[in-house]
Design a protein around this motif. Structure first.
Motif, PDB file in Angstrom:
ATOM      1  N   ALA A  14       0.834  -1.204   0.000  1.00 22.17           N
ATOM      2  CA  ALA A  14       0.000   0.000   0.000  1.00 22.17           C
ATOM      3  C   ALA A  14       0.867   1.251   0.000  1.00 22.17           C
ATOM      4  CB  ALA A  14      -0.920  -0.010   1.229  1.00 22.17           C
ATOM      5  N   ASP A  15       2.138   1.102   0.301  1.00 23.21           N
ATOM      6  CA  ASP A  15       3.044   2.251   0.406  1.00 23.21           C
ATOM      7  C   ASP A  15       3.571   2.681  -0.956  1.00 23.21           C
ATOM      8  OD1 ASP A  15       4.782   4.065   2.005  1.00 23.21           O
ATOM      9  OD2 ASP A  15       6.370   2.828   1.098  1.00 23.21           O
ATOM     10  N   ARG A  16       4.005   1.704  -1.717  1.00 20.98           N
ATOM     11  CA  ARG A  16       4.565   1.921  -3.051  1.00 20.98           C
ATOM     12  C   ARG A  16       5.711   2.932  -3.020  1.00 20.98           C
ATOM     13  NH1 ARG A  16       1.878  -0.608  -6.910  1.00 20.98           N
ATOM     14  NH2 ARG A  16      -0.238  -1.335  -6.478  1.00 20.98           N
ATOM     15  N   SER A  72       9.549   0.270   0.437  1.00 17.23           N
ATOM     16  CA  SER A  72       8.639  -0.876   0.329  1.00 17.23           C
ATOM     17  C   SER A  72       8.974  -1.703  -0.910  1.00 17.23           C
ATOM     18  CB  SER A  72       7.187  -0.392   0.284  1.00 17.23           C
ATOM     19  OG  SER A  72       6.935   0.313  -0.917  1.00 17.23           O
ATOM     20  N   GLN A 127       0.877   2.311   4.159  1.00 18.69           N
ATOM     21  CA  GLN A 127       1.322   3.613   3.654  1.00 18.69           C
ATOM     22  C   GLN A 127       2.219   4.264   4.710  1.00 18.69           C
ATOM     23  OE1 GLN A 127      -2.228   5.862   2.709  1.00 18.69           O
ATOM     24  NE2 GLN A 127      -1.982   5.426   0.516  1.00 18.69           N
TER      25      GLN A 127
END
Lengths: 401, 314
Positions: free
Chosen positions: A54-56, A60, A100
């Motif tokens: 979810a962080d991208r 990550s 995130q």
């Protein structure tokens, strides 16, 4: 000697011409190996882990890349919803959610959180968690080491010519330091060699590693029918007696029959091991000498048992019944269908009265942890003792008519 | 000159109380002759052959085959005998040639000698044109010929044939009998066992009659027939057999023996024309009626009946 070999070759020729032989000797074992292998597992040693990033962010993506390079886990990228359903369905032992802000936390030197979704009772999940902890910990440690190094250098330089005062310059140098730290940590000072302990240490083999050696033992036992049937047919149609009116001696006749059975079962093993190696990816060639030793052991046991059944039984029907009972019992007790490690202690002890259980253990040790000649000698000795005993009784009870 | 000398040969299975299959048999076989062992099933013929083939060890006695003892030198005996078993003892899923090559190797042949001999035997048993066909595609007669051919591969001094015509059609039987006579004409010695009187009579130079393991008579056909003198056999059937009728027939002048099975009776008589009216009278007096009569001149069947009181086929 030439008469023994002539008789053995004749038996092999007859087996080759029997259309059912190929079915029982080659086709069925391969089909059952595939079927059981797929049933027991995917056939890969890597545990599946579902990952949702979810962080991208930079950190990550480095973490996912590092996990993809792991020898312990196999990364399956999924959405957040997909992650939960895969773990719930048991398709993956665990899932990793990278929230995130993960990259920002790492960059700022704050505590970076990761979420693992797992079945707590699964030993596979524990292994995945350990692997994630090791990989993520290594990455964060490298990042921090680099930042500390750069900050220290900046402080020292700040007291001098002030060339590191620029923030852009510090970022550039930090990136270089991170790369260097990561490379350094990839070559640890202490090397830990991980040896898979295999069945002996309680690790349960899965997939084709389990099914291929098991089905080899199972269907070699089943081949006793082909081998024993030859003797019974020859006894019935009078060719055994006729052979004894030629110059062939009784010991030559028995040796010829034994040799035919030995070559047949050895050839069958070679075919099935080849199929295991090249079709199912089972690594039989870790130690070829140990492998050949076990093939000889299994063929000796099978051919002497086949000779004994043929010596004791008079009719085809009796032989078929006996082979079905013997092959199924021996296979089950030896762990050919399911690993003995999941059975009770008593069952395991009973199983290891049989030479086939020792041979199976040795074969699985060869394919799972690269066992060598020294490791399989005890199995060979047990098999040899059994084969000698069976052969002795067979010779004493062998009848021409 | 004898090629086989059998002296006091006995075989008891499962001693000491088991069946005495052969009891003190002694006979010899001359080189170049066909010698038949004639007897009913279970008489001991196959056991005798098995001992002479070194398949069974005798309980007592010994035999010399081409001067080799079956007890002391079985390997030498095996090298001079060819055995044709009662069964078709060849491999059905192999071709005729493959069978002969295999058996030739078992007899110790190899190389060019083996190939030459296989070719000769294929010609001899008239299978050269079918040599590449699998035996399971052969007719019964062809299989029988191959069965004989196998035993000839190593040019044996003597051929043993153990009831080779059991269960085959008349044409194949004729072919085998002709083949045996042809082999004899080429100088082969043959030991032949049968329970068919006609075969023994047609083939044999000499015949040994065996029953319950004992050799009860031995000689040429003419010598054996003389044992029963000029007696004829009378086979008759009655509509119902009266109690004591056979005993009354036996007491009639000219009747030397009589046996009965259901409504059928067999009698040995010195003059059938004289005895037959009396037989009809005795039957009629008891209220029975003779429905068929057959008179046979003396033969081996009569010899067996005379010696044992039973018909050969019993």
């Amino acid at each position: 000697m030439s008469r023994i070999w002539t008789l053995a070759r004749k038996d092999l020729l007859e087996t080759r011409r029997d259309p059912l032989s190929a079915l029982f000797i080659v086709v069925m074992p391969i089909v059952f190996t595939a079927f059981l292998g797929l049933m027991f597992g995917s056939g890969t040693d890597r545990l599946s882990v579902v990952v949702h990033d979810a962080d991208r962010g930079e950190q990550s993506q480095r973490l996912v890349a590092a996990l993809e390079g792991s020898a312990a886990v196999r990364v399956v990228p999924k959405s957040a919803a997909g992650l939960e359903s895969w773990v719930a369905d048991g398709r993956a032992a665990a899932g990793l959610l990278i929230p995130q802000g993960f990259s920002a936390s790492v960059k700022d030197g704050r505590r970076a959180g990761l979420v693992v979704v797992s079945d707590q009772t699964s030993s596979g999940a524990q292994a995945i968690i350990a692997e994630i902890r090791a990989v993520a910990g290594g990455l964060v440690a490298a990042d921090r080491a680099a930042r500390v190094g750069v900050a220290t250098a900046a402080k020292l330089k700040g007291e001098g010519d002030g060339k590191l005062d620029s923030e852009a310059r510090q970022t550039e140098i930090t990136a270089t330091a991170q790369r260097l730290a990561t490379q350094a940590m990839a070559q640890p000072a202490v090397t830990l060699r991980t040896v898979r302990a295999g069945a002996a240490a309680g690790q349960v083999p899965t997939g084709f590693t389990l099914s291929s050696p098991g089905m080899i033992v199972n269907f070699i036992m089943f081949s006793l029918m082909t081998a024993g049937m030859g003797v019974i047919m020859e006894r019935r149609n009078g060719t055994l007696r006729r052979l004894m009116t030629t110059r062939m001696r009784r010991d030559e006749l028995i040796a010829g029959k034994m040799a035919g059975m030995f070559v047949l079962t050895f050839f069958q093993q070679a075919l099935l091991i080849g199929a295991g190696q090249f079709l199912f990816g089972v690594d039989y060639l870790n130690d070829p000498v140990a492998l050949v030793l076990m093939m000889i052991a299994l063929s000796l046991v099978a051919s002497s048992l086949g000779l004994l059944l043929a010596a004791l039984l008079s009719s085809e029907q009796a032989l078929v019944a006996a082979v079905v009972i013997v092959s199924m019992s021996v296979s089950a007790l030896s762990g050919a269908w399911f690993p003995l490690e999941i059975a009770g202690e008593g069952f395991r002890a009973v199983g290891h009265v049989l030479p086939t259980a020792w041979i199976l253990d040795a074969l699985r040790d060869i394919v799972t942890r690269g066992a060598g000649v020294g490791d399989v000698l005890s199995a060979f000795a047990v098999a040899l003792a059994w084969a000698t005993g069976l052969f002795g009784v067979a010779v004493a009870r062998f009848r021409l008519a | 000159m004898s090629i086989v000398e059998v002296r006091g040969l006995s075989k008891r299975y499962d001693p000491p109380k088991g069946v005495l299959a052969v009891d003190d048999a002694s006979f010899s076989i001359e080189r170049g002759e066909i010698f038949s062992l004639l007897g009913p099933n279970g008489a001991g013929k196959s056991t005798t052959i098995a001992m002479l083939s070194c398949l069974l060890r005798p309980s007592h006695g010994d035999a010399l085959v081409d001067s080799h003892s079956i007890i002391d030198d079985p390997q030498a005996v095996k090298s001079v005998i060819g055995v044709v078993p009662q069964e078709i003892a060849v491999y059905p899923d192999m071709t005729a040639r493959e069978n002969l090559v295999f058996w030739g190797r078992m007899y110790g042949l190899s190389g060019a000698e083996l190939q030459t001999r296989v070719g000769e035997v294929l010609e001899l048993v008239s299978l050269a044109d079918r040599q590449k066909d699998r035996v399971d595609k052969f007719s019964g007669g062809m299989k029988r010929r191959l069965n004989v051919g196998v035993a000839l591969l190593h040019r044996p001094s003597i051929l043993y044939l153990d009831e080779p015509t059991v269960g085959i059609d008349p044409q194949s039987r004729r072919s085998i009998l002709d083949g045996i006579l042809a082999l004899r004409d080429q100088g082969m010695t043959v030991l032949y066992t049968t329970h068919y009187m006609a075969e023994a009579q047609e083939l044999s130079d000499r015949i040994g009659i065996i029953d319950h393991g004992r050799m009860i008579a031995l000689g040429t056909h003419a010598e054996l027939v003389r044992i029963v003198g000029q007696e004829a056999r009378v086979d008759l059937t009655v509509d119902h057999m009266l109690e004591g009728m056979v005993e009354r027939w036996k007491e009639l002048p000219g009747v030397s023996s009589a046996s009965v099975e259901d409504e059928h009776a067999e009698l040995l008589v010195d003059d059938a024309n004289a005895v037959l009216p009396r037989l009809f009278e005795e039957a009629a007096e008891g209220g029975s009626r003779i429905t068929s009569v057959n008179v046979s001149e003396p033969n081996l069947e009569l010899v067996f009946l005379h010696l044992t009181g039973r018909a050969l086929r019993e």
